[in-house]
Design an enzyme around this catalytic site. Structure first.
Site, PDB file in Angstrom:
ATOM      1  N   CYS A  76       0.831  -1.210   0.000  1.00  8.69           N
ATOM      2  CA  CYS A  76       0.000   0.000   0.000  1.00  8.69           C
ATOM      3  C   CYS A  76       0.867   1.263   0.000  1.00  8.69           C
ATOM      4  O   CYS A  76       1.567   1.512  -0.964  1.00  8.69           O
ATOM      5  CB  CYS A  76      -1.001  -0.021   1.150  1.00  8.69           C
ATOM      6  N   HIS A 177      -4.061  -4.817   0.057  1.00  4.12           N
ATOM      7  CA  HIS A 177      -3.607  -5.322   1.357  1.00  4.12           C
ATOM      8  C   HIS A 177      -3.693  -6.842   1.385  1.00  4.12           C
ATOM      9  O   HIS A 177      -4.769  -7.384   1.625  1.00  4.12           O
ATOM     10  CB  HIS A 177      -4.458  -4.727   2.480  1.00  4.12           C
ATOM     11  N   GLU A 179      -2.777  -8.815   3.619  1.00  5.71           N
ATOM     12  CA  GLU A 179      -3.149  -9.279   4.964  1.00  5.71           C
ATOM     13  C   GLU A 179      -4.645  -9.178   5.216  1.00  5.71           C
ATOM     14  O   GLU A 179      -5.149  -9.662   6.215  1.00  5.71           O
ATOM     15  CB  GLU A 179      -2.350  -8.503   6.028  1.00  5.71           C
TER      16      GLU A 179
END
Lengths: 197, 251
Positions: A76, A177, A179
């Site tokens: 990001c 992202h 995650e």
């Protein structure tokens, strides 16, 4: 073992949680000497790119990071830091990729931030090994990295076509992202951990 | 193409999920972590936790819950309820929340939106608005719709966008709990007047209501609680249905 660059730009709890779920060992990079402890480096980042760059500069890690030969992954704002310049705060970035980070154009009738799950069209790359093309990943950002065929390894459409992922030698970066991108995102992190310099 | 998001909303109190969650195969319906994981498994795109913990002393429990959820969940989540300062928000951010939603505190102190956006970025700040049609106008209401303000809903939302809200969660108190469908007229009007994402809330009863809100308005996401909690609508079925209608979803 993965080293996370700890420069104070945003929360890294989600990232460390994802690595824990994947049983990937990690530690923090606070100083130049810490870089030697790890085989892979992740540069996270949320928030304002200009502010993030200032914080990174304060750690004295910019030059050592640029010299790294081991696999590096920017996420990001951590991706945007690797570009030459960002329109956010009109800030000079690390210039690993000679690319521009630009603000989405309101005139394209798109909502800003680009928030949610979008289809990622990727090229054959180790980072996306085992992931089906056009899989959705979770994005949340107002600035994007211009498409450039030399560095682009994945594109996404939102008003414009831009780079969802880029690579130059050992430097990888993703705008979404991983995650927070479900199983596909976890696979991507796992893939990164197995990339050899 | 950017997918339309489906968002289950969970009420939590003292770190436990409350209010009639009825999953047959769940041993402990009060465990937010297990519930969240189940929803992620079913294909929820995001989750919203609404903290209804009454006392400030118990906020630590909420922080612990957010951490526990963030450890297990691989999709984004928002936490709202009782956030009235940058410090409150920062604690939740550090605990792993992707976004926070603010409601009454922002009405009482609009500068809070700006402070939060400056500190953490607009993407972190969701403005929740409870609206009710009163005296010929859509007015912002507080305390779950019980307390009317003089603020017109559209005016308030536009102002919030200017101040730095990154997303709007709009709940129609007239439609909430009725299961008669979302307030498409108002949602459409709001979507046309701002340039940030909007989450529709209040009134979901059937899968057709979701199709309706996504085809008739520009909303980016739809939120519901009971239809998901009681298994009246299964998320995989809902997404298949939306897909059939040409609405972009994450399958």
């Amino acid at each position: 073992m993965i080293g996370i660059v700890n420069y104070g730009a945003g929360n890294i709890f989600s990232l460390t949680s994802a690595l824990q779920r994947l049983q990937l060992a990690y530690g923090m990079v606070d100083t130049e000497a810490d870089l030697d402890k790890y085989s892979h480096i992740i540069i996270p980042g949320v928030g304002h790119a200009g502010t993030a760059m200032k914080k990174l500069e304060q750690t004295g890690l910019v030059e050592p990071l640029k010299k790294l030969q081991k696999p590096v992954l920017g996420i990001c704002v951590g991706m945007q830091l690797l570009t030459r310049h960002s329109e956010e705060g009109d800030a000079d970035m690390m210039n690993i990729f000679p690319l521009e980070t630009k603000l989405f154009d309101k005139e394209k009738h798109i909502k800003i931030p680009h928030m949610g799950w979008n289809n990622v069209n990727f090229k054959n790359n180790l980072l996306f090994e085992g992931v089906e093309n056009q899989t959705q990943f979770y994005f949340v950002h107002s600035y994007f990295i211009e498409y450039n065929p030399i560095f682009d390894i994945a594109t996404v459409d939102y008003g414009v076509q831009f780079s969802a992922a880029i690579q130059k030698d050992n430097f990888y970066a993703v705008q979404f992202h991983p995650e927070k991108s479900g199983a596909a995102g976890e696979r991507l992190l796992k893939n990164f951990s197995t990339i050899t310099p | 193409m950017l997918s339309k998001r489906i968002i289950p909303c969970l009420d939590v109190k003292d770190g436990r999920t409350v209010k009639g969650v009825n999953f047959v195969d769940l041993k402990d319906a009060g465990d937010p972590v297990a519930l969240a994981a189940q929803y992620a498994q079913q294909g929820a795109d995001e989750l919203v936790f609404l903290d209804i913990t009454a006392t400030h002393e118990r906020r630590d429990t909420t922080i612990d819950m957010v951490k526990a959820v963030a450890r297990e969940l691989n999709i984004p989540f928002t936490i709202g309820g009782g956030i009235s300062s940058v410090a409150n928000a920062e604690a939740l951010l550090n605990a792993g929340a992707d976004k926070i939603s603010i409601n009454s505190a922002a009405v009482r102190n609009p500068a809070l939106i700006e402070e939060l956006a400056k500190a953490f970025g607009v993407q972190f700040v969701v403005l929740a608005v409870d609206t009710k049609y009163t005296g010929g106008k859509n007015l912002v209401h507080l305390n779950g719709g019980r307390l009317a303000t003089e603020l017109e809903t559209e005016t308030w939302i536009k102002r919030a966008e200017e101040l730095g809200a990154g997303e709007i969660l709009l709940t129609s108190m007239d439609h909430d709990g009725t299961k008669q469908g979302f307030d498409c007229n108002l949602l459409d009007k709001i979507c046309r007047s701002i340039n940030i994402p909007v989450i529709a809330s209040g009134g979901a009863g059937t899968t057709a209501h979701f199709t309706e809100v996504f085809t008739q308005t520009g909303v980016d996401a739809a939120l519901a609680a009971s239809v998901f909690h009681f298994g009246e609508i299964a998320i995989p079925d809902l997404k298949q249905e939306l897909n059939k209608h040409g609405i972009p979803v994450r399958l």
